[in-house]
Scaffold this active site. Structure first.
Site, PDB file in Angstrom:
ATOM      1  N   ASP A   5       0.801  -1.235   0.000  1.00  0.00           N
ATOM      2  CA  ASP A   5       0.000   0.000   0.000  1.00  0.00           C
ATOM      3  C   ASP A   5       0.826   1.274   0.000  1.00  0.00           C
ATOM      4  O   ASP A   5       0.643   2.151  -0.857  1.00  0.00           O
ATOM      5  CB  ASP A   5      -1.017  -0.014   1.146  1.00  0.00           C
ATOM      6  CG  ASP A   5      -0.399   0.039   2.535  1.00  0.00           C
ATOM      7  OD1 ASP A   5       0.748  -0.417   2.717  1.00  0.00           O
ATOM      8  OD2 ASP A   5      -1.072   0.549   3.457  1.00  0.00           O
ATOM      9  N   TYR A  33      -1.791 -14.053   1.746  1.00  0.00           N
ATOM     10  CA  TYR A  33      -0.515 -13.476   2.189  1.00  0.00           C
ATOM     11  C   TYR A  33       0.442 -14.517   2.766  1.00  0.00           C
ATOM     12  O   TYR A  33       0.021 -15.460   3.435  1.00  0.00           O
ATOM     13  CB  TYR A  33      -0.754 -12.424   3.272  1.00  0.00           C
ATOM     14  CG  TYR A  33      -1.419 -11.163   2.783  1.00  0.00           C
ATOM     15  CD1 TYR A  33      -0.684 -10.169   2.146  1.00  0.00           C
ATOM     16  CD2 TYR A  33      -2.783 -10.961   2.976  1.00  0.00           C
ATOM     17  CE1 TYR A  33      -1.287  -9.013   1.699  1.00  0.00           C
ATOM     18  CE2 TYR A  33      -3.399  -9.804   2.533  1.00  0.00           C
ATOM     19  CZ  TYR A  33      -2.653  -8.837   1.889  1.00  0.00           C
ATOM     20  OH  TYR A  33      -3.248  -7.692   1.447  1.00  0.00           O
ATOM     21  N   ARG A  45       3.600 -13.445   4.887  1.00  0.00           N
ATOM     22  CA  ARG A  45       4.358 -12.266   5.339  1.00  0.00           C
ATOM     23  C   ARG A  45       4.660 -12.298   6.835  1.00  0.00           C
ATOM     24  O   ARG A  45       5.108 -11.300   7.401  1.00  0.00           O
ATOM     25  CB  ARG A  45       3.566 -10.993   5.013  1.00  0.00           C
ATOM     26  CG  ARG A  45       2.372 -10.787   5.926  1.00  0.00           C
ATOM     27  CD  ARG A  45       1.374  -9.767   5.501  1.00  0.00           C
ATOM     28  NE  ARG A  45       1.871  -8.447   5.234  1.00  0.00           N
ATOM     29  CZ  ARG A  45       1.068  -7.436   4.849  1.00  0.00           C
ATOM     30  NH1 ARG A  45      -0.226  -7.642   4.708  1.00  0.00           N
ATOM     31  NH2 ARG A  45       1.575  -6.252   4.612  1.00  0.00           N
ATOM     32  N   TYR A  84      -7.122  -0.711   6.939  1.00  0.00           N
ATOM     33  CA  TYR A  84      -7.318  -1.603   8.089  1.00  0.00           C
ATOM     34  C   TYR A  84      -7.440  -3.038   7.612  1.00  0.00           C
ATOM     35  O   TYR A  84      -8.336  -3.370   6.825  1.00  0.00           O
ATOM     36  CB  TYR A  84      -8.580  -1.194   8.858  1.00  0.00           C
ATOM     37  CG  TYR A  84      -8.937  -2.116  10.008  1.00  0.00           C
ATOM     38  CD1 TYR A  84      -8.016  -2.396  11.010  1.00  0.00           C
ATOM     39  CD2 TYR A  84     -10.203  -2.711  10.086  1.00  0.00           C
ATOM     40  CE1 TYR A  84      -8.332  -3.254  12.058  1.00  0.00           C
ATOM     41  CE2 TYR A  84     -10.536  -3.550  11.137  1.00  0.00           C
ATOM     42  CZ  TYR A  84      -9.597  -3.822  12.116  1.00  0.00           C
ATOM     43  OH  TYR A  84      -9.918  -4.670  13.157  1.00  0.00           O
ATOM     44  N   ARG A 127     -14.937   6.671  -0.813  1.00  0.00           N
ATOM     45  CA  ARG A 127     -16.121   5.811  -0.818  1.00  0.00           C
ATOM     46  C   ARG A 127     -16.260   5.051  -2.141  1.00  0.00           C
ATOM     47  O   ARG A 127     -17.357   4.922  -2.676  1.00  0.00           O
ATOM     48  CB  ARG A 127     -17.365   6.643  -0.537  1.00  0.00           C
ATOM     49  CG  ARG A 127     -17.312   7.421   0.774  1.00  0.00           C
ATOM     50  CD  ARG A 127     -18.639   8.066   1.090  1.00  0.00           C
ATOM     51  NE  ARG A 127     -19.005   9.063   0.098  1.00  0.00           N
ATOM     52  CZ  ARG A 127     -20.231   9.578  -0.041  1.00  0.00           C
ATOM     53  NH1 ARG A 127     -21.206   9.170   0.758  1.00  0.00           N
ATOM     54  NH2 ARG A 127     -20.490  10.491  -0.972  1.00  0.00           N
ATOM     55  N   ASP A 152      -4.624   3.706  -2.709  1.00  0.00           N
ATOM     56  CA  ASP A 152      -3.234   4.157  -2.606  1.00  0.00           C
ATOM     57  C   ASP A 152      -2.925   5.226  -3.651  1.00  0.00           C
ATOM     58  O   ASP A 152      -2.274   6.230  -3.351  1.00  0.00           O
ATOM     59  CB  ASP A 152      -2.269   2.983  -2.817  1.00  0.00           C
ATOM     60  CG  ASP A 152      -2.595   1.788  -1.951  1.00  0.00           C
ATOM     61  OD1 ASP A 152      -3.146   1.986  -0.852  1.00  0.00           O
ATOM     62  OD2 ASP A 152      -2.292   0.658  -2.367  1.00  0.00           O
TER      63      ASP A 152
END
Length: 315
Positions: free
Chosen positions: A37, A110, A112, A177, A237, A269
């Site tokens: 991100d 993921y 990670r 988040y 949004r 991003d």
């Protein structure tokens, strides 16, 4: 001649895997590129900022492997300062696989849990990097930048951000988040509260706000964030107009329609990067939001987090 001001961007870049398009009867294959991100934001910022006035530095850790070498080289090609990228011999970069549905929406897988970026505050250069951050003019980070850190390291970073803000630095926070990265929702909410109390600009995605705090309308989200002292709030949004609140003046800025959504990776991003670049160039918040929508529309019409330079929107 005055030296360019540096925007320090903190986070993690990973190896991004996607299923390569195959001809019938061929075995499945994977293509890879790099993304994450805040790295996505750093690249798009570096492409749009006036290099004579602003530089972009990425703060993270990588391994000493060949893919980490390729990552660093690609960032340098984008004009990103990599002097705050530590190389840890016993670690590797994280990896994720993206699968997209017919509408371009994403599902992530993921690998990670022990990535190099999780350990950047324990690297040998960390004290010197923290000193730079404490005196920085601009620091950009996200909820993921906080979530990947062990709690003790997170405390150290938050203390450094407080020093930065106390010395007149601007903290820019994107609320990305990801519940699975946090010990608990309470830990995330506490960290968000602390960083937002330092922030001069909050880039919020409404879905992420609802996931962390529970459903709320626009006025409630703006009131909750504004109560922490954040003077500039952008509420993203998706395809709906974004909401910009600047010192209490609220504006709605329409999104740019996209005929064919291919991949929504890095939509937020790229929006945030274009918004920040426009604001640093002196544009008003509503104009900056329009720039954000314009870049995000280009990004989601193509596959992958980072589009080619030649595909960037004009202006």
């Amino acid at each position: 001649m005055q030296a360019p001001q540096t925007v320090f961007v903190i986070g993690e870049c990973m190896i991004e895997l996607q299923r390569a398009e195959q001809q019938q009867e061929q075995k499945p294959a994977m293509a890879y590129r790099f993304g994450g991100d805040t790295l996505n934001a750093a690249v798009y910022m570096a492409r749009q900022l006036d290099a004579g006035r602003h530089a972009v530095a990425y703060v993270t850790a990588l391994g000493s492997d060949s893919l980490s070498d390729d990552m660093c080289a690609s960032w340098q090609d984008e004009g990103i300062d990599t002097r705050c990228v530590q190389r840890l011999a016993d670690k590797l970069p994280g990896m994720y696989l993206i699968e997209n549905d017919a509408q371009g929406e994403r599902r992530f897988h993921y690998w990670r849990s022990d990535s190099a970026a999780r350990h950047w505050l324990r690297g040998p250069q960390a004290p010197a990097i923290l000193q730079q951050l404490a005196g920085a003019r601009h620091v950009y980070l996200s909820g993921i930048s906080l979530a990947i850190l062990p709690p003790a390291d997170r405390e150290l970073l938050l203390a450094t951000l407080a020093q930065c803000q106390a010395q007149g630095g601007q903290i820019i926070f994107d609320n990305n988040y990801r519940p699975r990265l946090w010990e608990s929702a309470d830990a995330a909410a506490s960290a968000y509260h602390r960083v937002l109390s330092l922030a001069s600009l909050a880039l919020l995605t409404l879905d992420d706000e609802d996931a962390l705090y529970g459903p709320a309308d626009v006025a409630q989200v703006l009131a909750r964030t504004g109560a922490l002292g954040v003077p500039e709030i952008v509420l993203k949004r998706g395809a709906q107009p974004c909401i910009v609140s600047f010192h209490g003046v609220v504006e709605e800025v329409a999104a740019q329609p996209v005929a064919n959504v291919v991949d929504t990776t890095a939509a937020g991003d790229s929006f945030g990067a274009a918004y920040v670049a426009a604001r640093l160039a002196g544009q008003a918040p509503a104009m900056a939001a329009a720039s954000g929508h314009r870049l995000a529309a280009c990004v989601i019409g193509r596959r992958g987090a980072i589009i080619a330079r030649t595909e960037m929107p004009a202006g």
